[in-house]
Design an enzyme around this catalytic site. Structure first.
Site, PDB file in Angstrom:
ATOM      1  N   TYR A 289      -3.287   4.049   4.514  1.00 58.38           N
ATOM      2  CA  TYR A 289      -1.999   3.387   4.245  1.00 58.38           C
ATOM      3  C   TYR A 289      -1.492   3.736   2.861  1.00 58.38           C
ATOM      4  O   TYR A 289      -2.228   4.306   2.033  1.00 58.38           O
ATOM      5  CB  TYR A 289      -2.122   1.874   4.431  1.00 58.38           C
ATOM      6  CG  TYR A 289      -2.880   1.154   3.325  1.00 58.38           C
ATOM      7  CD1 TYR A 289      -4.260   1.242   3.201  1.00 58.38           C
ATOM      8  CD2 TYR A 289      -2.192   0.382   2.385  1.00 58.38           C
ATOM      9  CE1 TYR A 289      -4.931   0.576   2.198  1.00 58.38           C
ATOM     10  CE2 TYR A 289      -2.865  -0.289   1.373  1.00 58.38           C
ATOM     11  CZ  TYR A 289      -4.238  -0.185   1.291  1.00 58.38           C
ATOM     12  OH  TYR A 289      -4.902  -0.829   0.282  1.00 58.38           O
TER      13      TYR A 289
ATOM     14  N   LYS B  34      -7.447   6.044   0.558  1.00 63.81           N
ATOM     15  CA  LYS B  34      -6.775   4.742   0.722  1.00 63.81           C
ATOM     16  C   LYS B  34      -6.846   4.361   2.202  1.00 63.81           C
ATOM     17  O   LYS B  34      -5.864   4.467   2.947  1.00 63.81           O
ATOM     18  CB  LYS B  34      -5.334   4.824   0.211  1.00 63.81           C
ATOM     19  CG  LYS B  34      -4.736   3.483  -0.119  1.00 63.81           C
ATOM     20  CD  LYS B  34      -3.477   3.630  -0.941  1.00 63.81           C
ATOM     21  CE  LYS B  34      -2.693   2.354  -1.066  1.00 63.81           C
ATOM     22  NZ  LYS B  34      -3.398   1.225  -1.677  1.00 63.81           N
TER      23      LYS B  34
ATOM     24  N   GLU C 224     -12.702  -1.049 -10.695  1.00 59.51           N
ATOM     25  CA  GLU C 224     -11.261  -1.307 -10.694  1.00 59.51           C
ATOM     26  C   GLU C 224     -11.034  -2.711 -10.154  1.00 59.51           C
ATOM     27  O   GLU C 224     -11.984  -3.458  -9.926  1.00 59.51           O
ATOM     28  CB  GLU C 224     -10.534  -0.265  -9.830  1.00 59.51           C
ATOM     29  CG  GLU C 224     -11.013  -0.248  -8.391  1.00 59.51           C
ATOM     30  CD  GLU C 224     -10.374   0.857  -7.554  1.00 59.51           C
ATOM     31  OE1 GLU C 224      -9.240   1.262  -7.823  1.00 59.51           O
ATOM     32  OE2 GLU C 224     -11.048   1.297  -6.591  1.00 59.51           O
TER      33      GLU C 224
ATOM     34  N   LEU D  94      -9.749   4.155  -6.613  1.00 59.88           N
ATOM     35  CA  LEU D  94      -8.558   4.754  -6.029  1.00 59.88           C
ATOM     36  C   LEU D  94      -7.740   5.320  -7.191  1.00 59.88           C
ATOM     37  O   LEU D  94      -7.518   4.642  -8.186  1.00 59.88           O
ATOM     38  CB  LEU D  94      -7.744   3.699  -5.280  1.00 59.88           C
ATOM     39  CG  LEU D  94      -6.509   4.284  -4.604  1.00 59.88           C
ATOM     40  CD1 LEU D  94      -6.906   5.058  -3.346  1.00 59.88           C
ATOM     41  CD2 LEU D  94      -5.513   3.196  -4.248  1.00 59.88           C
TER      42      LEU D  94
HETATM   43  N1  PMP Z   1      -7.037   0.435  -6.709  1.00 58.21           N
HETATM   44  C1  PMP Z   1      -7.045  -0.183  -5.514  1.00 58.21           C
HETATM   45  C2  PMP Z   1      -8.358  -0.519  -4.892  1.00 58.21           C
HETATM   46  C3  PMP Z   1      -5.850  -0.497  -4.870  1.00 58.21           C
HETATM   47  O1  PMP Z   1      -5.852  -1.105  -3.656  1.00 58.21           O
HETATM   48  C4  PMP Z   1      -4.615  -0.198  -5.510  1.00 58.21           C
HETATM   49  C5  PMP Z   1      -3.314  -0.579  -4.888  1.00 58.21           C
HETATM   50  N2  PMP Z   1      -3.045   0.094  -3.727  1.00 58.21           N
HETATM   51  C6  PMP Z   1      -4.661   0.453  -6.746  1.00 58.21           C
HETATM   52  C7  PMP Z   1      -5.892   0.751  -7.333  1.00 58.21           C
HETATM   53  C8  PMP Z   1      -3.404   0.839  -7.455  1.00 58.21           C
HETATM   54  O2  PMP Z   1      -2.826   1.971  -6.862  1.00 58.21           O
HETATM   55  P1  PMP Z   1      -1.280   2.227  -6.914  1.00 58.21           P
HETATM   56  O3  PMP Z   1      -0.894   2.224  -8.365  1.00 58.21           O
HETATM   57  O4  PMP Z   1      -1.088   3.551  -6.286  1.00 58.21           O
HETATM   58  O5  PMP Z   1      -0.636   1.099  -6.168  1.00 58.21           O
END
Ligand code: PMP
Length: 283
Positions: free
Chosen positions: A33, A148, A181, A205
């Site tokens: 996603y 993701k 994270e 991620l």
């Molecule tokens: N880490 C994780 C585990 C996440 O779910 C997200 C949000 N999707 C992020 C980091 C931040 O990623 P992004 O800035 O692309 O939303």
């Protein structure tokens, strides 16, 4: 206005939008996603999100159900049909519908769903001015969180643990006691004017907001360091914050009930918010 969703090639009334009971997303979390922030009816960092979507699809050997160039059209269409000014668009692709069996099905078309919703324009700034509280907990996720994927049970449990402890987000601890994270965000601290975040690997991620902020910081010549940090580093930090597509740059005021700095929204969070929004890409 009635909400609409994009489901496998058709625009359908949100209330009557369904996927099949044997969709592999439902059966196995066999899908990926993306979440796009929408500002002023435009998509934030579109290219970064679509490149990451294709990376996730490739890693799981899922073929995109639509052409790459069609994604933007359909996201824009969801924004238009749902009259979204500020908000988010959620896009999910799964390996498709097949008789329940672990192995990949043959000749199955992947499934796609796109939904969107508006968020009040003052929502972000109100939250920014309050700051958020963090609870730390063990990182129980699988070893490929760089993808993701829909495999989200550990972050769901971590987020709920944070909520149960009157916090807004959980920071996840690896086996060595370092933060990987957030449950749905990237984690940062600031010490002696230097901004610190964990380097990209299979254990986090690669956040699009993270990458955008790093690019913006480099553009203005701001000192920053990609390294791991632990609870001791957090205790000694001057400030902390998170980044994500839905929260942009969001200040952290406590971690495990301990104040970060003086426990107020800090000047660096304000500065980084400004730096981030000054070089944001909208399409
Ligand atoms: N880490 C994780 C585990 C996440 O779910 C997200 C949000 N999707 C992020 C980091 C931040 O990623 P992004 O800035 O692309 O939303």
């Amino acid at each position: 206005m009635s909400r609409e969703a994009f489901v496998n090639g058709e625009y359908t009334a949100y209330k009557k939008s369904y996927i099949h009971i044997e969709d592999r997303g439902y059966q196995f979390a066999d899908g990926v996603y993306e979440v796009f922030a929408i500002l002023d009816s435009k998509i934030v960092d579109y290219e970064g999100h679509i490149e990451r979507l294709y990376r996730s699809l490739n890693e799981l050997r899922i073929t995109s159900p639509i052409q790459k160039k069609s994604y933007k059209f359909h996201i824009k269409e969801i924004i238009r049909r749902n009259i979204i000014k500020d908000g988010l668009v959620y896009l999910q692709v799964t390996r498709g519908v097949a008789n329940r069996d672990f192995k990949f099905p043959k000749n199955t078309k992947s499934s796609i769903v796109i939904i969107g919703r508006g968020i009040p324009s003052n929502y972000y700034n109100d939250n920014f001015n309050k700051g958020i509280n963090i609870k730390t907990t063990k990182d129980l996720r699988w070893k490929r969180v760089d993808i993701k994927s829909l495999n989200l049970l550990p972050p769901v449990l971590a987020k709920q643990y944070a909520i149960d402890n009157d916090c807004e987000e959980a920071w996840l601890l690896d086996e060595d006691g370092y933060i990987t994270e957030g449950s749905s965000s990237n984690a940062w601290i600031v010490k002696n004017k230097k901004v610190i975040t964990r380097p990209v690997s299979n254990s986090i991620l690669n956040g699009i907001t993270r990458s955008s902020l790093i690019k913006s910081l480099m553009k203005v010549g701001y000192q920053f360091s990609e390294r791991r940090f632990n609870l001791k580093d957090i205790k000694n930090a001057d400030e902390a914050f998170i980044t994500s597509a839905t929260q942009f740059v969001m200040p952290v005021i406590t971690v495990n009930n301990t104040k970060i700095g003086n426990g107020d929204v800090g000047k660096f969070a304000r500065l980084f918010k400004e730096i981030y929004f000054n070089s944001i890409s909208l399409s």
